[in-house]
Motif scaffolding. Structure first.
Motif, PDB file in Angstrom:
ATOM      1  N   ASN A  35       0.831  -1.209   0.000  1.00 15.59           N
ATOM      2  CA  ASN A  35       0.000   0.000   0.000  1.00 15.59           C
ATOM      3  C   ASN A  35       0.862   1.255   0.000  1.00 15.59           C
ATOM      4  O   ASN A  35       0.631   2.181  -0.781  1.00 15.59           O
ATOM      5  CB  ASN A  35      -0.903   0.049   1.234  1.00 15.59           C
ATOM      6  N   VAL A  36       1.851   1.272   0.860  1.00 14.40           N
ATOM      7  CA  VAL A  36       2.737   2.441   0.947  1.00 14.40           C
ATOM      8  C   VAL A  36       3.454   2.660  -0.381  1.00 14.40           C
ATOM      9  O   VAL A  36       3.526   3.784  -0.883  1.00 14.40           O
ATOM     10  CB  VAL A  36       3.723   2.295   2.120  1.00 14.40           C
ATOM     11  N   GLY A  37       3.971   1.595  -0.970  1.00 15.92           N
ATOM     12  CA  GLY A  37       4.676   1.735  -2.243  1.00 15.92           C
ATOM     13  C   GLY A  37       3.781   2.260  -3.352  1.00 15.92           C
ATOM     14  O   GLY A  37       4.165   3.182  -4.082  1.00 15.92           O
ATOM     15  N   ILE A  38       2.592   1.708  -3.474  1.00 16.30           N
ATOM     16  CA  ILE A  38       1.661   2.173  -4.514  1.00 16.30           C
ATOM     17  C   ILE A  38       1.247   3.612  -4.235  1.00 16.30           C
ATOM     18  O   ILE A  38       1.149   4.434  -5.159  1.00 16.30           O
ATOM     19  CB  ILE A  38       0.447   1.233  -4.615  1.00 16.30           C
ATOM     20  N   ASN A  39       1.015   3.966  -2.970  1.00 16.41           N
ATOM     21  CA  ASN A  39       0.691   5.363  -2.631  1.00 16.41           C
ATOM     22  C   ASN A  39       1.807   6.306  -3.067  1.00 16.41           C
ATOM     23  O   ASN A  39       1.548   7.406  -3.555  1.00 16.41           O
ATOM     24  CB  ASN A  39       0.452   5.512  -1.128  1.00 16.41           C
ATOM     25  N   ARG A  40       3.048   5.892  -2.887  1.00 21.30           N
ATOM     26  CA  ARG A  40       4.177   6.745  -3.279  1.00 21.30           C
ATOM     27  C   ARG A  40       4.176   6.999  -4.785  1.00 21.30           C
ATOM     28  O   ARG A  40       4.504   8.097  -5.226  1.00 21.30           O
ATOM     29  CB  ARG A  40       5.500   6.096  -2.861  1.00 21.30           C
ATOM     30  N   ILE A  41       3.805   6.004  -5.561  1.00 21.09           N
ATOM     31  CA  ILE A  41       3.758   6.178  -7.020  1.00 21.09           C
ATOM     32  C   ILE A  41       2.611   7.097  -7.408  1.00 21.09           C
ATOM     33  O   ILE A  41       2.756   7.985  -8.243  1.00 21.09           O
ATOM     34  CB  ILE A  41       3.605   4.811  -7.719  1.00 21.09           C
ATOM     35  N   PRO A  95      -3.529   0.425   8.512  1.00 21.14           N
ATOM     36  CA  PRO A  95      -3.159   1.830   8.485  1.00 21.14           C
ATOM     37  C   PRO A  95      -2.330   2.247   7.275  1.00 21.14           C
ATOM     38  O   PRO A  95      -1.805   3.359   7.232  1.00 21.14           O
ATOM     39  CB  PRO A  95      -2.350   1.998   9.764  1.00 21.14           C
ATOM     40  N   GLY A  96      -2.250   1.411   6.261  1.00 23.17           N
ATOM     41  CA  GLY A  96      -1.480   1.758   5.060  1.00 23.17           C
ATOM     42  C   GLY A  96      -2.294   2.465   3.994  1.00 23.17           C
ATOM     43  O   GLY A  96      -1.745   2.886   2.986  1.00 23.17           O
ATOM     44  N   LYS A  97      -3.581   2.613   4.208  1.00 25.05           N
ATOM     45  CA  LYS A  97      -4.487   3.108   3.173  1.00 25.05           C
ATOM     46  C   LYS A  97      -4.024   4.408   2.523  1.00 25.05           C
ATOM     47  O   LYS A  97      -4.050   4.542   1.314  1.00 25.05           O
ATOM     48  CB  LYS A  97      -5.886   3.279   3.761  1.00 25.05           C
ATOM     49  N   PHE A  98      -3.599   5.375   3.323  1.00 22.35           N
ATOM     50  CA  PHE A  98      -3.121   6.654   2.793  1.00 22.35           C
ATOM     51  C   PHE A  98      -1.673   6.944   3.202  1.00 22.35           C
ATOM     52  O   PHE A  98      -1.185   8.047   3.005  1.00 22.35           O
ATOM     53  CB  PHE A  98      -4.023   7.806   3.268  1.00 22.35           C
ATOM     54  N   GLU A 139       0.304  18.696   3.267  1.00 20.88           N
ATOM     55  CA  GLU A 139       1.535  18.144   2.706  1.00 20.88           C
ATOM     56  C   GLU A 139       1.270  17.386   1.409  1.00 20.88           C
ATOM     57  O   GLU A 139       2.062  17.450   0.480  1.00 20.88           O
ATOM     58  CB  GLU A 139       2.195  17.193   3.711  1.00 20.88           C
ATOM     59  N   CYS A 140       0.141  16.663   1.350  1.00 23.35           N
ATOM     60  CA  CYS A 140      -0.090  15.810   0.188  1.00 23.35           C
ATOM     61  C   CYS A 140      -1.575  15.493   0.027  1.00 23.35           C
ATOM     62  O   CYS A 140      -2.022  14.405   0.391  1.00 23.35           O
ATOM     63  CB  CYS A 140       0.708  14.527   0.320  1.00 23.35           C
ATOM     64  N   GLN A 141      -2.306  16.408  -0.514  1.00 20.56           N
ATOM     65  CA  GLN A 141      -3.723  16.179  -0.760  1.00 20.56           C
ATOM     66  C   GLN A 141      -3.929  15.025  -1.749  1.00 20.56           C
ATOM     67  O   GLN A 141      -4.893  14.278  -1.656  1.00 20.56           O
ATOM     68  CB  GLN A 141      -4.388  17.451  -1.297  1.00 20.56           C
ATOM     69  N   ASN A 142      -3.004  14.869  -2.688  1.00 15.90           N
ATOM     70  CA  ASN A 142      -3.149  13.843  -3.728  1.00 15.90           C
ATOM     71  C   ASN A 142      -3.324  12.433  -3.187  1.00 15.90           C
ATOM     72  O   ASN A 142      -4.018  11.630  -3.799  1.00 15.90           O
ATOM     73  CB  ASN A 142      -1.926  13.842  -4.668  1.00 15.90           C
ATOM     74  N   VAL A 143      -2.689  12.106  -2.068  1.00 15.76           N
ATOM     75  CA  VAL A 143      -2.795  10.734  -1.578  1.00 15.76           C
ATOM     76  C   VAL A 143      -4.235  10.396  -1.200  1.00 15.76           C
ATOM     77  O   VAL A 143      -4.645   9.241  -1.250  1.00 15.76           O
ATOM     78  CB  VAL A 143      -1.820  10.464  -0.409  1.00 15.76           C
ATOM     79  N   TYR A 144      -5.012  11.397  -0.876  1.00 20.50           N
ATOM     80  CA  TYR A 144      -6.412  11.173  -0.507  1.00 20.50           C
ATOM     81  C   TYR A 144      -7.344  11.163  -1.724  1.00 20.50           C
ATOM     82  O   TYR A 144      -8.513  10.860  -1.588  1.00 20.50           O
ATOM     83  CB  TYR A 144      -6.867  12.234   0.501  1.00 20.50           C
ATOM     84  N   ASN A 145      -6.824  11.521  -2.879  1.00 22.29           N
ATOM     85  CA  ASN A 145      -7.620  11.594  -4.097  1.00 22.29           C
ATOM     86  C   ASN A 145      -7.260  10.529  -5.124  1.00 22.29           C
ATOM     87  O   ASN A 145      -7.721  10.598  -6.248  1.00 22.29           O
ATOM     88  CB  ASN A 145      -7.428  12.969  -4.766  1.00 22.29           C
ATOM     89  N   THR A 146      -6.429   9.575  -4.744  1.00 20.66           N
ATOM     90  CA  THR A 146      -5.898   8.657  -5.754  1.00 20.66           C
ATOM     91  C   THR A 146      -6.827   7.509  -6.104  1.00 20.66           C
ATOM     92  O   THR A 146      -6.597   6.818  -7.067  1.00 20.66           O
ATOM     93  CB  THR A 146      -4.543   8.081  -5.324  1.00 20.66           C
ATOM     94  N   PHE A 147      -7.888   7.267  -5.332  1.00 25.95           N
ATOM     95  CA  PHE A 147      -8.791   6.155  -5.630  1.00 25.95           C
ATOM     96  C   PHE A 147     -10.223   6.624  -5.565  1.00 25.95           C
ATOM     97  O   PHE A 147     -10.571   7.489  -4.836  1.00 25.95           O
ATOM     98  CB  PHE A 147      -8.586   4.984  -4.653  1.00 25.95           C
TER      99      PHE A 147
END
Length: 147
Positions: A35-41, A95-98, A139-147
């Protein structure tokens, strides 16, 4: 359907990372690392701007301690390949979701409590010995908008 592009060799690479980083945490622990790796991408923010592929994410300098150890360089196994595919297909768990960061405080034999922040980001939760950290929306709104 995949949320990031992944060739067979990318799945193998991610599978090897899951095993090397979290084999002792079981299948859920390995999936959380995925999850963390895919979130980083997908997030394109913070320390992870410009990452677009699994090889870029895994080979980012200083990103994963496991690349310094032999386990990562062993052949991928089918168990971890299945978990890697699940992460690539967008399965995310708390807890890896975002989360964009995780680490294991203390030693393997003597884990320590999770710090409240890591890289100035708040603690999202713990799974077994690993602590997970989500970026703030500032810091990173995008991580919450990726799915």
């Amino acid at each position: 359907m995949a949320v990031v592009k992944a060739r067979k060799q990318d799945i193998d690479m991610l599978a090897r990372l899951l095993r090397a980083e979290a084999e002792t945490e079981g299948e859920k622990g390995m999936l959380l690392v995925g999850n963390v790796g895919i979130n980083r991408i997908r997030a394109n923010c913070s320390d992870f701007k410009g990452l677009r592929t699994i090889p870029q994410m895994i080979n980012q300098p200083h990103a994963f301690e496991a690349l310094q150890h032999g386990t990562y360089y062993q052949n991928a196994r089918e168990r971890e390949r299945r978990l890697a595919r699940r992460a690539v297909d967008g399965e995310r768990l708390w807890p890896g979701k975002f989360s964009l960061w995780y680490f294991r405080p203390g030693t393997f034999e003597n884990p320590k409590p999770c710090p409240e922040t890591w890289y100035n980001q708040p603690h999202a939760g713990r799974y077994k010995k690993h602590c997970f950290y989500e970026p703030t929306p500032k810091e990173c709104q995008n991580v919450y908008n990726t799915f």
